[in-house]
Design an enzyme around this catalytic site. Structure first.
Site, PDB file in Angstrom:
ATOM      1  N   ARG A 106      -0.316  -9.327  13.571  1.00 15.97           N
ATOM      2  CA  ARG A 106      -0.895  -8.240  12.760  1.00 15.97           C
ATOM      3  C   ARG A 106      -1.804  -8.800  11.668  1.00 15.97           C
ATOM      4  O   ARG A 106      -2.828  -8.207  11.336  1.00 15.97           O
ATOM      5  CB  ARG A 106       0.214  -7.377  12.158  1.00 15.97           C
ATOM      6  CG  ARG A 106       0.676  -6.308  13.140  1.00 15.97           C
ATOM      7  CD  ARG A 106       2.078  -5.846  12.886  1.00 15.97           C
ATOM      8  NE  ARG A 106       2.259  -5.238  11.601  1.00 15.97           N
ATOM      9  CZ  ARG A 106       3.416  -5.268  10.916  1.00 15.97           C
ATOM     10  NH1 ARG A 106       4.452  -5.898  11.423  1.00 15.97           N
ATOM     11  NH2 ARG A 106       3.510  -4.660   9.769  1.00 15.97           N
TER      12      ARG A 106
ATOM     13  N   ARG B 186      -9.225   1.183   9.265  1.00 13.05           N
ATOM     14  CA  ARG B 186      -8.721  -0.143   9.580  1.00 13.05           C
ATOM     15  C   ARG B 186      -9.747  -0.988  10.328  1.00 13.05           C
ATOM     16  O   ARG B 186      -9.471  -2.122  10.673  1.00 13.05           O
ATOM     17  CB  ARG B 186      -7.485   0.014  10.442  1.00 13.05           C
ATOM     18  CG  ARG B 186      -6.262  -0.704   9.923  1.00 13.05           C
ATOM     19  CD  ARG B 186      -5.165  -0.439  10.923  1.00 13.05           C
ATOM     20  NE  ARG B 186      -3.972  -1.161  10.653  1.00 13.05           N
ATOM     21  CZ  ARG B 186      -2.967  -0.718   9.895  1.00 13.05           C
ATOM     22  NH1 ARG B 186      -3.070   0.428   9.260  1.00 13.05           N
ATOM     23  NH2 ARG B 186      -1.884  -1.437   9.774  1.00 13.05           N
TER      24      ARG B 186
ATOM     25  N   ARG C  89      11.593  -6.902   5.400  1.00 14.52           N
ATOM     26  CA  ARG C  89      11.547  -5.476   5.726  1.00 14.52           C
ATOM     27  C   ARG C  89      12.072  -5.245   7.144  1.00 14.52           C
ATOM     28  O   ARG C  89      12.791  -4.285   7.395  1.00 14.52           O
ATOM     29  CB  ARG C  89      10.113  -4.946   5.596  1.00 14.52           C
ATOM     30  CG  ARG C  89      10.003  -3.456   5.837  1.00 14.52           C
ATOM     31  CD  ARG C  89       8.640  -2.924   5.482  1.00 14.52           C
ATOM     32  NE  ARG C  89       7.657  -3.213   6.521  1.00 14.52           N
ATOM     33  CZ  ARG C  89       6.368  -2.917   6.424  1.00 14.52           C
ATOM     34  NH1 ARG C  89       5.901  -2.352   5.330  1.00 14.52           N
ATOM     35  NH2 ARG C  89       5.539  -3.184   7.404  1.00 14.52           N
TER      36      ARG C  89
ATOM     37  N   LYS D  71       0.841  -1.207   0.000  1.00 18.99           N
ATOM     38  CA  LYS D  71       0.000   0.000   0.000  1.00 18.99           C
ATOM     39  C   LYS D  71       0.870   1.249   0.000  1.00 18.99           C
ATOM     40  O   LYS D  71       0.624   2.188  -0.744  1.00 18.99           O
ATOM     41  CB  LYS D  71      -0.921   0.041   1.237  1.00 18.99           C
ATOM     42  CG  LYS D  71      -1.831  -1.166   1.380  1.00 18.99           C
ATOM     43  CD  LYS D  71      -2.768  -1.001   2.566  1.00 18.99           C
ATOM     44  CE  LYS D  71      -2.084  -0.992   3.923  1.00 18.99           C
ATOM     45  NZ  LYS D  71      -1.556  -2.305   4.343  1.00 18.99           N
TER      46      LYS D  71
ATOM     47  N   ARG E 290      12.201  -2.171  11.510  1.00 17.49           N
ATOM     48  CA  ARG E 290      10.934  -1.770  12.138  1.00 17.49           C
ATOM     49  C   ARG E 290      10.623  -2.709  13.282  1.00 17.49           C
ATOM     50  O   ARG E 290      10.624  -3.923  13.111  1.00 17.49           O
ATOM     51  CB  ARG E 290       9.806  -1.801  11.099  1.00 17.49           C
ATOM     52  CG  ARG E 290       9.286  -0.411  10.816  1.00 17.49           C
ATOM     53  CD  ARG E 290       8.228  -0.449   9.777  1.00 17.49           C
ATOM     54  NE  ARG E 290       6.967  -0.996  10.287  1.00 17.49           N
ATOM     55  CZ  ARG E 290       5.825  -0.904   9.626  1.00 17.49           C
ATOM     56  NH1 ARG E 290       5.797  -0.310   8.458  1.00 17.49           N
ATOM     57  NH2 ARG E 290       4.730  -1.396  10.143  1.00 17.49           N
TER      58      ARG E 290
HETATM   59  P1  ADP Z   1       1.277  -2.321   8.294  1.00 20.20           P
HETATM   60  O1  ADP Z   1       0.271  -2.023   7.236  1.00 20.20           O
HETATM   61  O2  ADP Z   1       2.546  -2.876   7.764  1.00 20.20           O
HETATM   62  O3  ADP Z   1       0.753  -3.092   9.473  1.00 20.20           O
HETATM   63  P2  ADP Z   1       1.216   0.462   9.164  1.00 20.20           P
HETATM   64  O4  ADP Z   1       2.407   1.308   8.992  1.00 20.20           O
HETATM   65  O5  ADP Z   1       0.013   0.778   8.363  1.00 20.20           O
HETATM   66  O6  ADP Z   1       1.770  -0.981   8.902  1.00 20.20           O
HETATM   67  O7  ADP Z   1       0.772   0.417  10.715  1.00 20.20           O
HETATM   68  C1  ADP Z   1       1.653   0.084  11.738  1.00 20.20           C
HETATM   69  C2  ADP Z   1       0.907   0.053  13.078  1.00 20.20           C
HETATM   70  O8  ADP Z   1       0.361   1.346  13.356  1.00 20.20           O
HETATM   71  C3  ADP Z   1      -0.299  -0.883  13.145  1.00 20.20           C
HETATM   72  O9  ADP Z   1       0.058  -2.207  13.468  1.00 20.20           O
HETATM   73  C4  ADP Z   1      -1.143  -0.214  14.237  1.00 20.20           C
HETATM   74  O10 ADP Z   1      -0.647  -0.497  15.529  1.00 20.20           O
HETATM   75  C5  ADP Z   1      -0.921   1.255  13.991  1.00 20.20           C
HETATM   76  N1  ADP Z   1      -1.947   1.845  13.103  1.00 20.20           N
HETATM   77  C6  ADP Z   1      -1.750   2.379  11.861  1.00 20.20           C
HETATM   78  N2  ADP Z   1      -2.886   2.841  11.337  1.00 20.20           N
HETATM   79  C7  ADP Z   1      -3.856   2.599  12.263  1.00 20.20           C
HETATM   80  C8  ADP Z   1      -5.267   2.827  12.315  1.00 20.20           C
HETATM   81  N3  ADP Z   1      -5.935   3.393  11.298  1.00 20.20           N
HETATM   82  N4  ADP Z   1      -5.935   2.435  13.434  1.00 20.20           N
HETATM   83  C9  ADP Z   1      -5.307   1.855  14.447  1.00 20.20           C
HETATM   84  N5  ADP Z   1      -3.987   1.599  14.469  1.00 20.20           N
HETATM   85  C10 ADP Z   1      -3.255   1.962  13.395  1.00 20.20           C
END
Ligand code: ADP
Length: 188
Positions: free
Chosen positions: A145, A89, A128, A14, A134
């Site tokens: 996740r 989400r 990654r 994404k 990370r």
């Molecule tokens: P990925 O898609 O690889 O899991 P992101 O960078 O989108 O990584 O998100 C990393 C973390 O940030 C998530 O696991 C969550 O803890 C938090 N996070 C990101 N966006 C949201 C959201 N919209 N609502 C709740 N938590 C979020």
């Protein structure tokens, strides 16, 4: 007007696709993950509250996210369009977004759903983790996740599909090919 939402499991690409499109369309790429990681790095109040959930692979509570999105979409650069990545989400966030967009009179174009099989996701994220360090890209957190994704985020596929707002793209192909498929379905 480019207003897009990217949906898909962690590691679906994404961020990569949203970044590309944001450059081509000259609209901001709004990633809640990036915003939260910056908050953690800067040790802001938000960062201090969010870090625990992020490291555990849990969603950060909605109360920390919803206002952040409201404020970000009100910024000057977002008035001409945006690409959302990582938000919404869960169904509560999607419902909030519906109401917010109605209130600010900004309908979105469509939801792009990037499809990638689980085993591909796990190997991408493990890599990654090694490359970028990370803290949430360790194998057990990645698996968690993915579970959180299935339980909380995946229902949004039907949510948007039933409203005919969903476009699915095969994310398990080279970046350029995903780009091409994307260009066929969104206006750039
Ligand atoms: P990925 O898609 O690889 O899991 P992101 O960078 O989108 O990584 O998100 C990393 C973390 O940030 C998530 O696991 C969550 O803890 C938090 N996070 C990101 N966006 C949201 C959201 N919209 N609502 C709740 N938590 C979020």
């Amino acid at each position: 007007m480019t207003r897009l939402i990217f949906l898909g499991p962690p590691g679906a690409g994404k961020g990569t696709q949203a970044d590309n499109l944001s450059r081509n369309c000259d609209v901001p790429h709004i990633s809640t993950g990036d915003i939260l990681r910056a908050a953690v790095a800067n040790a802001t109040e938000l960062g201090k509250k969010a870090q625990f959930y992020m490291d555990a692979g849990e969603l950060v509570p909605d109360e920390l996210i919803l206002n952040l999105i409201r404020e970000r979409l009100a910024e000057e650069d977002a008035l001409a369009g945006w690409i959302l990545d990582g938000f919404p989400r869960n169904v509560e966030q999607a419902t909030f977004l519906d109401e917010l967009l109605k209130e600010i009179n900004q309908p979105f174009e469509c939801v792009v759903n990037l499809e990638v099989p689980d085993e591909v996701i796990i190997s991408r994220l493990v890599n990654r983790g090694k490359e970028e360090g990370r803290s949430d890209d360790t194998e057990s957190t990645i698996r968690h996740r993915l579970e959180v994704y299935r339980e909380r985020t995946e229902p949004l596929i039907d949510f948007y599909r039933s409203r005919q707002q969903l476009v699915s793209i095969d994310g398990n192909q080279p970046i350029e090919d995903v780009n091409e498929d994307l260009a066929k379905v969104v206006q750039v």
